[in-house]
Motif scaffolding. Structure first.
Motif, PDB file in Angstrom:
ATOM      1  N   UNK A   1      48.520  34.394  44.575  1.00  0.00           N
ATOM      2  CA  UNK A   1      48.221  36.139  43.820  1.00  0.00           C
ATOM      3  C   UNK A   1      46.824  36.839  42.902  1.00  0.00           C
ATOM      4  N   UNK A   2      45.896  35.037  43.355  1.00  0.00           N
ATOM      5  CA  UNK A   2      44.709  36.029  42.807  1.00  0.00           C
ATOM      6  C   UNK A   2      44.543  34.819  41.530  1.00  0.00           C
ATOM      7  N   UNK A   3      43.154  34.800  40.600  1.00  0.00           N
ATOM      8  CA  UNK A   3      42.475  34.204  39.624  1.00  0.00           C
ATOM      9  C   UNK A   3      43.311  34.620  38.053  1.00  0.00           C
ATOM     10  N   UNK A   4      43.912  33.197  37.764  1.00  0.00           N
ATOM     11  CA  UNK A   4      44.736  33.576  36.406  1.00  0.00           C
ATOM     12  C   UNK A   4      43.720  33.585  35.504  1.00  0.00           C
ATOM     13  N   UNK A   5      44.501  34.698  34.127  1.00  0.00           N
ATOM     14  CA  UNK A   5      43.071  35.364  33.432  1.00  0.00           C
ATOM     15  C   UNK A   5      42.739  34.306  32.606  1.00  0.00           C
ATOM     16  N   UNK A   6      41.884  34.297  31.577  1.00  0.00           N
ATOM     17  CA  UNK A   6      41.095  34.180  30.560  1.00  0.00           C
ATOM     18  C   UNK A   6      40.864  32.142  31.603  1.00  0.00           C
TER      19      UNK A   6
ATOM     20  N   UNK B   1      37.806  25.805  36.969  1.00  0.00           N
ATOM     21  CA  UNK B   1      36.650  25.258  37.530  1.00  0.00           C
ATOM     22  C   UNK B   1      35.451  24.939  36.346  1.00  0.00           C
ATOM     23  N   UNK B   2      35.216  25.608  35.669  1.00  0.00           N
ATOM     24  CA  UNK B   2      34.469  25.775  34.963  1.00  0.00           C
ATOM     25  C   UNK B   2      34.013  24.129  33.802  1.00  0.00           C
ATOM     26  N   UNK B   3      35.067  23.990  33.450  1.00  0.00           N
ATOM     27  CA  UNK B   3      35.066  22.987  32.648  1.00  0.00           C
ATOM     28  C   UNK B   3      35.443  21.535  33.365  1.00  0.00           C
ATOM     29  N   UNK B   4      35.868  21.422  34.543  1.00  0.00           N
ATOM     30  CA  UNK B   4      35.748  20.409  35.474  1.00  0.00           C
ATOM     31  C   UNK B   4      34.270  19.769  35.980  1.00  0.00           C
ATOM     32  N   UNK B   5      33.364  21.105  35.989  1.00  0.00           N
ATOM     33  CA  UNK B   5      31.862  21.166  36.565  1.00  0.00           C
ATOM     34  C   UNK B   5      30.785  20.930  35.684  1.00  0.00           C
TER      35      UNK B   5
ATOM     36  N   UNK C   1      38.668  36.775  45.342  1.00  0.00           N
ATOM     37  CA  UNK C   1      39.032  35.742  43.928  1.00  0.00           C
ATOM     38  C   UNK C   1      36.760  35.612  43.706  1.00  0.00           C
ATOM     39  N   UNK C   2      36.879  35.243  42.106  1.00  0.00           N
ATOM     40  CA  UNK C   2      34.956  35.098  42.471  1.00  0.00           C
ATOM     41  C   UNK C   2      34.660  33.967  42.020  1.00  0.00           C
ATOM     42  N   UNK C   3      35.336  33.020  42.136  1.00  0.00           N
ATOM     43  CA  UNK C   3      34.797  31.524  42.111  1.00  0.00           C
ATOM     44  C   UNK C   3      34.841  31.279  44.085  1.00  0.00           C
ATOM     45  N   UNK C   4      35.240  31.929  44.771  1.00  0.00           N
ATOM     46  CA  UNK C   4      35.591  31.138  45.730  1.00  0.00           C
ATOM     47  C   UNK C   4      35.125  32.427  47.193  1.00  0.00           C
ATOM     48  N   UNK C   5      34.820  33.639  46.398  1.00  0.00           N
ATOM     49  CA  UNK C   5      34.947  34.903  47.669  1.00  0.00           C
ATOM     50  C   UNK C   5      33.076  34.962  48.108  1.00  0.00           C
ATOM     51  N   UNK C   6      32.355  33.471  47.997  1.00  0.00           N
ATOM     52  CA  UNK C   6      31.223  33.595  48.619  1.00  0.00           C
ATOM     53  C   UNK C   6      31.529  32.127  49.557  1.00  0.00           C
ATOM     54  N   UNK C   7      32.740  31.432  49.691  1.00  0.00           N
ATOM     55  CA  UNK C   7      32.552  30.550  50.179  1.00  0.00           C
ATOM     56  C   UNK C   7      33.332  30.612  51.403  1.00  0.00           C
TER      57      UNK C   7
ATOM     58  N   UNK D   1      29.671  28.868  45.674  1.00  0.00           N
ATOM     59  CA  UNK D   1      29.980  29.680  43.957  1.00  0.00           C
ATOM     60  C   UNK D   1      28.664  28.531  43.128  1.00  0.00           C
ATOM     61  N   UNK D   2      29.751  26.756  43.055  1.00  0.00           N
ATOM     62  CA  UNK D   2      29.157  26.526  42.140  1.00  0.00           C
ATOM     63  C   UNK D   2      28.111  25.309  42.857  1.00  0.00           C
ATOM     64  N   UNK D   3      27.092  25.623  42.914  1.00  0.00           N
ATOM     65  CA  UNK D   3      25.832  24.733  43.965  1.00  0.00           C
ATOM     66  C   UNK D   3      25.588  23.387  42.906  1.00  0.00           C
TER      67      UNK D   3
END
Length: 362
Positions: free
Chosen positions: A184-189, A195-199, A273-279, A357-359
């Motif tokens: 349904x799309x990205x979850x807010x917050x 992904x950010x915390x994992x990376x 999705x802002x994370x996946x759109x460039x993949x 997106x996260x190179x």
């Protein structure tokens, strides 16, 4: 021990070979033309994530086929990384069922970073051909203090079975927080395991994220092509990490009504999705059953007409056996489809000039 069997019977292969003596056969030419894209020069490491919405869709089979075809067609090294949280079968499908688990390899890399491809090969399993390096399944009994993905000391474990597509159930740690991305799309917050915390090494999976970052850097340094076999769905941190750091994602879905709907919903949400759109996303519809009511080729055609980049892979008795996937044992039609898929995947990944997106630097 289960032995891989060819897709076509001995009689059919003999009759086919005899017929070729009396008529022209352009199959070798078609196969050579289809394989051209698998030999494209790769200047920097290309990472390919193989994902899917559900187990049993053929995701691991596709990852194994891609890795084996690239290794057979190229002289440089290829890595096949099993990112399934537990009981992954990538090592089995590549003929090295005892390949070391990714978490164990990553922990060693942190203290002993390899200085050459030979040293990296010594930490991983080497499958046939000799330029194919593989990580294997995680085993429940191997958890402990040194396991960067296991539960912390004293943390409870649940008896939830994780399906692997082959009827295996294992003990898993307590459920992770809500995924950062859904159809349904990205979850807010920013959930604790986003992904950010994992990376960046923060959050509950910081150690795991650091190890995966390190592994990706080293693998991309020595292996121009790396194929990541992800767990079903995009809720697991490993899957989000792999997709966000890949140059192409292959979304594998079965030739069923629900599989078609999954592909449509995920493809639509992928673009937003802002994370996946460039993949780049390539949907692969797989014929999992010989006598299925729906056709993989027709469903792939319907997806293309709907604006979704899609290919198909037909049913093959050899692949359906669930043991080591060997391209030479595929039926001629399936082999041509698989090689064409591998060419298309690498051609697309090589053509991506912008960073993912996260190179992660190679």
């Amino acid at each position: 021990m289960n032995q891989p069997l060819p897709a076509e019977s001995v009689l059919r292969r003999v009759l086919g070979g005899s017929a070729d003596l009396f008529r022209g056969d352009d199959y070798p030419r078609l196969l050579a033309e289809a394989a051209a894209g698998t030999q494209l020069p790769v200047t920097t490491g290309r990472r390919i994530a193989v994902v899917g919405s559900r187990g049993g869709s053929g995701r691991t089979t596709v990852a194994a086929l891609l890795a084996r075809i690239y290794a057979a067609m190229r002289a440089d090294a290829v890595a096949a990384v099993d990112l399934a949280p537990e009981a992954g079968t990538l090592g089995l499908r590549l003929g090295v069922p005892d390949a070391p688990a990714l978490d164990a390899v990553a922990a060693r890399l942190e203290f002993e970073p390899p200085a050459s491809l030979q040293q990296l090969a010594g930490l991983l399993a080497v499958a046939g051909p000799a330029n194919l390096l593989v990580t294997g399944r995680r085993r429940p009994h191997a958890r402990g203090a040194a396991d960067p993905w296991g539960p912390a000391a004293g943390s409870p474990a649940t008896g939830v079975g994780v399906g692997t597509g082959v009827g295996v159930g294992t003990m898993t740690p307590a459920p992770a927080p809500a995924p950062a991305w859904t159809p349904a799309g990205p979850v807010t917050g920013r959930p604790p395991d986003s992904v950010d915390s994992v990376l960046d090494g923060s959050g509950a999976n910081g150690v795991a994220g650091s190890n995966r970052l390190l592994l990706s850097r080293i693998v991309s340094r020595f292996c121009p092509i790396a194929v990541f076999d992800c767990s079903p769905g995009l809720g697991a941190p490993e899957a989000r990490w792999a997709v966000g750091n890949s140059h192409l994602a292959v979304f594998v879905t079965p030739a069923t009504a629900s599989g078609f709907e999954d592909a449509v919903e995920y493809a639509a949400a992928w673009r937003r999705d802002p994370l996946l759109g460039s993949v780049p996303l390539l949907v692969l519809v797989v014929q999992c059953a010989k006598d299925a009511a729906l056709s993989a080729s027709r469903q792939a055609g319907s997806l293309r007409r709907a604006g979704v980049d899609a290919l198909h892979l037909g049913y093959d008795r050899h692949l359906a056996a669930g043991v080591e996937a060997i391209p030479s044992l595929l039926a001629r039609r399936t082999r041509l489809e698989a090689v064409s898929l591998a060419s298309r995947v690498l051609s697309t990944a090589v053509s991506v000039h912008t960073a993912p997106a996260r190179n992660i630097p190679s």
